[in-house]
Design a protein around this motif. Structure first.
Motif, short mmCIF file in Angstrom:
data_model
loop_
_atom_site.label_atom_id
_atom_site.label_comp_id
_atom_site.label_asym_id
_atom_site.label_seq_id
_atom_site.Cartn_x
_atom_site.Cartn_y
_atom_site.Cartn_z
N TRP A 289 -121.17 -104.27 -38.87
CA TRP A 289 -122.25 -103.45 -39.44
C TRP A 289 -122.73 -102.47 -38.38
O TRP A 289 -122.88 -102.87 -37.22
N PRO A 290 -122.98 -101.24 -38.73
CA PRO A 290 -122.80 -100.56 -40.02
C PRO A 290 -121.59 -99.63 -39.97
O PRO A 290 -121.67 -98.46 -40.33
N LEU A 291 -120.46 -100.15 -39.50
CA LEU A 291 -119.30 -99.33 -39.16
C LEU A 291 -118.29 -99.28 -40.30
O LEU A 291 -118.64 -99.35 -41.47
N SER A 292 -117.02 -99.13 -39.97
CA SER A 292 -115.93 -99.08 -40.95
C SER A 292 -114.66 -99.55 -40.27
O SER A 292 -114.67 -99.88 -39.07
N HIS A 293 -113.56 -99.54 -41.02
CA HIS A 293 -112.28 -99.97 -40.43
C HIS A 293 -111.89 -99.13 -39.22
O HIS A 293 -111.11 -99.57 -38.37
N LYS A 294 -112.46 -97.93 -39.10
CA LYS A 294 -112.09 -97.03 -38.01
C LYS A 294 -112.48 -97.57 -36.64
O LYS A 294 -111.97 -97.09 -35.62
N GLN A 295 -113.38 -98.56 -36.60
CA GLN A 295 -113.74 -99.12 -35.30
C GLN A 295 -112.53 -99.77 -34.63
O GLN A 295 -112.51 -99.93 -33.41
N PHE A 296 -111.51 -100.15 -35.40
CA PHE A 296 -110.34 -100.83 -34.87
C PHE A 296 -109.20 -99.85 -34.54
O PHE A 296 -108.04 -100.26 -34.46
N GLU A 297 -109.54 -98.60 -34.32
CA GLU A 297 -108.51 -97.60 -34.01
C GLU A 297 -107.62 -98.05 -32.86
O GLU A 297 -106.39 -97.82 -32.88
N TYR A 298 -108.21 -98.68 -31.85
CA TYR A 298 -107.45 -99.02 -30.65
C TYR A 298 -106.68 -100.32 -30.80
O TYR A 298 -105.98 -100.74 -29.88
N GLN A 299 -106.81 -100.96 -31.93
CA GLN A 299 -105.89 -102.02 -32.34
C GLN A 299 -104.78 -101.43 -33.20
O GLN A 299 -103.60 -101.76 -33.02
N PHE A 300 -105.17 -100.55 -34.11
CA PHE A 300 -104.19 -99.94 -35.02
C PHE A 300 -103.19 -99.06 -34.26
O PHE A 300 -102.07 -98.85 -34.72
N ASN A 301 -103.58 -98.57 -33.09
CA ASN A 301 -102.67 -97.76 -32.27
C ASN A 301 -101.56 -98.59 -31.64
O ASN A 301 -100.50 -98.07 -31.31
N VAL A 302 -101.82 -99.90 -31.47
CA VAL A 302 -100.96 -100.73 -30.64
C VAL A 302 -100.27 -101.85 -31.41
O VAL A 302 -99.05 -102.05 -31.28
N LEU A 303 -101.04 -102.59 -32.18
CA LEU A 303 -100.50 -103.82 -32.78
C LEU A 303 -99.31 -103.60 -33.71
O LEU A 303 -98.41 -104.45 -33.75
N PRO A 304 -99.24 -102.50 -34.47
CA PRO A 304 -98.04 -102.28 -35.29
C PRO A 304 -96.76 -102.21 -34.45
O PRO A 304 -95.69 -102.59 -34.93
N SER A 305 -96.87 -101.76 -33.20
CA SER A 305 -95.69 -101.71 -32.34
C SER A 305 -95.21 -103.10 -31.95
O SER A 305 -94.07 -103.27 -31.52
N PHE A 306 -96.09 -104.11 -32.10
CA PHE A 306 -95.69 -105.50 -31.87
C PHE A 306 -95.06 -106.10 -33.12
O PHE A 306 -94.68 -107.27 -33.12
N GLY A 307 -95.02 -105.32 -34.20
CA GLY A 307 -94.40 -105.80 -35.44
C GLY A 307 -95.38 -106.26 -36.50
O GLY A 307 -94.97 -106.82 -37.52
N TYR A 308 -96.68 -106.01 -36.28
CA TYR A 308 -97.68 -106.49 -37.22
C TYR A 308 -98.05 -105.44 -38.26
O TYR A 308 -98.08 -104.24 -37.98
N ARG A 309 -98.33 -105.93 -39.45
CA ARG A 309 -98.95 -105.12 -40.49
C ARG A 309 -100.46 -105.26 -40.30
O ARG A 309 -100.99 -106.37 -40.26
N CYS A 310 -101.16 -104.16 -40.16
CA CYS A 310 -102.60 -104.17 -39.93
C CYS A 310 -103.32 -103.58 -41.14
O CYS A 310 -103.03 -102.45 -41.54
N ILE A 311 -104.23 -104.36 -41.69
CA ILE A 311 -105.00 -103.92 -42.86
C ILE A 311 -106.48 -103.89 -42.49
O ILE A 311 -107.04 -104.90 -42.07
N GLY A 312 -107.09 -102.74 -42.64
CA GLY A 312 -108.52 -102.60 -42.42
C GLY A 312 -109.22 -102.38 -43.75
O GLY A 312 -108.83 -101.49 -44.51
N ILE A 313 -110.23 -103.18 -44.03
CA ILE A 313 -110.96 -103.10 -45.30
C ILE A 313 -112.38 -102.62 -45.02
O ILE A 313 -113.09 -103.22 -44.20
N ASP A 314 -112.79 -101.55 -45.68
CA ASP A 314 -114.20 -101.14 -45.63
C ASP A 314 -114.97 -101.93 -46.67
O ASP A 314 -114.61 -101.94 -47.85
N TRP A 315 -116.04 -102.64 -46.26
CA TRP A 315 -116.82 -103.37 -47.24
C TRP A 315 -117.48 -102.40 -48.22
O TRP A 315 -117.60 -101.20 -47.94
N ARG A 316 -117.92 -102.92 -49.33
CA ARG A 316 -118.73 -102.11 -50.24
C ARG A 316 -119.93 -101.56 -49.47
O ARG A 316 -120.54 -102.24 -48.65
N GLY A 317 -120.25 -100.29 -49.73
CA GLY A 317 -121.40 -99.68 -49.08
C GLY A 317 -121.12 -99.02 -47.76
O GLY A 317 -122.00 -98.36 -47.19
#
Length: 261
Positions: free
Chosen positions: A32-60
């Motif tokens: 709170w009160p952010l969004s999935h974009k806070q994990f940009e520095y995970q999304f930049n890296v973890l897919p290269s390790f072979g992971y599917r990364c899903i970020g969900i914005d809560w309602r609101g």
């Protein structure tokens, strides 16, 4: 890629889905009160390790719909379950930061850990969110009367390490993407709800990451969570405040990779 998932009548949640062909899936729940974009520095890296990364914005919040109602731990956990069902996810890792950690804990208890193989709690707002009711009421008053000032103060107390002015401005804008009513409603939720009874119901391997300099959720609360969740391990982040996912991002990403591979 990004898309919307219907979770309630007239309510669609935004989902950011990176590397859909990954061998393992990590579902991220923001704070709170952010969004999935806070994990940009995970999304930049973890897919290269072979992971599917899903970020969900809560309602609101973020790019999701912003109804006036539905801001309880039960409803937010049910929203996540609906996304999991639509995407037909199984054997995935659930990672929640701050309030997202509380939502993840409620999901585990309310939905019997459905589909989750591992749980990651990042500076989680648990067992309580705002233990100081007077402070919570002050934040609620600010949310309803001067939300930009509230968001600026949150940004200033969030991190232990130095952040640049451009980063601070970016982080500030993430919070302003939320609706005013949802921002306020979550303060009430964090003030009035807790996850004490949920913690003993969690049995999957759980990684607890918490900055020792956290001025939002004290490190002592992470120790309490560690005691109440069997099969959990607590890793203190010595150079982090409430933003360990960014402040020690290389350590965090490597630790996450080691925990779930």
């Amino acid at each position: 890629m990004g898309y919307y998932v219907n979770v309630d009548q007239g309510v669609n949640l935004y989902v950011e889905d990176i590397n859909p062909g990954g061998s393992k899936t990590i579902v991220f729940l923001h704070g709170w009160p952010l969004s999935h974009k806070q994990f940009e520095y995970q999304f930049n890296v973890l897919p290269s390790f072979g992971y599917r990364c899903i970020g969900i914005d809560w309602r609101g919040f973020g790019n999701s719909d912003k109804p006036f109602h539905g801001y309880t731990l039960d409803r937010l956990a049910d929203d996540i379950r609906n996304v999991i069902d639509v995407l037909q996810l199984n054997n995935f890792i659930l990672a929640g930061h701050s309030t997202g950690g509380a939502i993840a804990i409620r999901y585990m208890a309310r939905h019997n850990s459905y589909g989750v193989s591992n749980l990651v709690l990042i500076d989680a707002a648990a067992p309580v969110g705002f233990a100081n009711k007077d402070h919570a009421n002050q934040m609620l008053n600010q949310a309803l009367n001067d939300r930009p000032k509230l968001m600026r103060e949150i940004t200033e107390t969030f991190f232990f390490q130095y952040i640049t002015n451009p980063y601070s401005d970016w982080f500030f804008q993430l919070g302003l993407q939320a609706a005013g009513w949802s921002t306020a409603a979550i303060v009430v939720m964090l003030r009035d709800e807790n996850v004490y009874d949920d913690l003993p119901k969690i049995s999957v391997p759980t990684l607890i990451v918490h900055g020792i300099h956290d001025n939002v959720i004290p490190f002592s609360q992470a120790q309490e969570v560690n005691q109440k969740i069997r099969n959990s391990q607590l890793v203190p982040f010595q150079n982090s405040g409430h933003g360990s996912f960014w402040e020690e991002r290389d350590k965090f990403n490597q630790l996450l990779n080691q925990f779930i591979r």
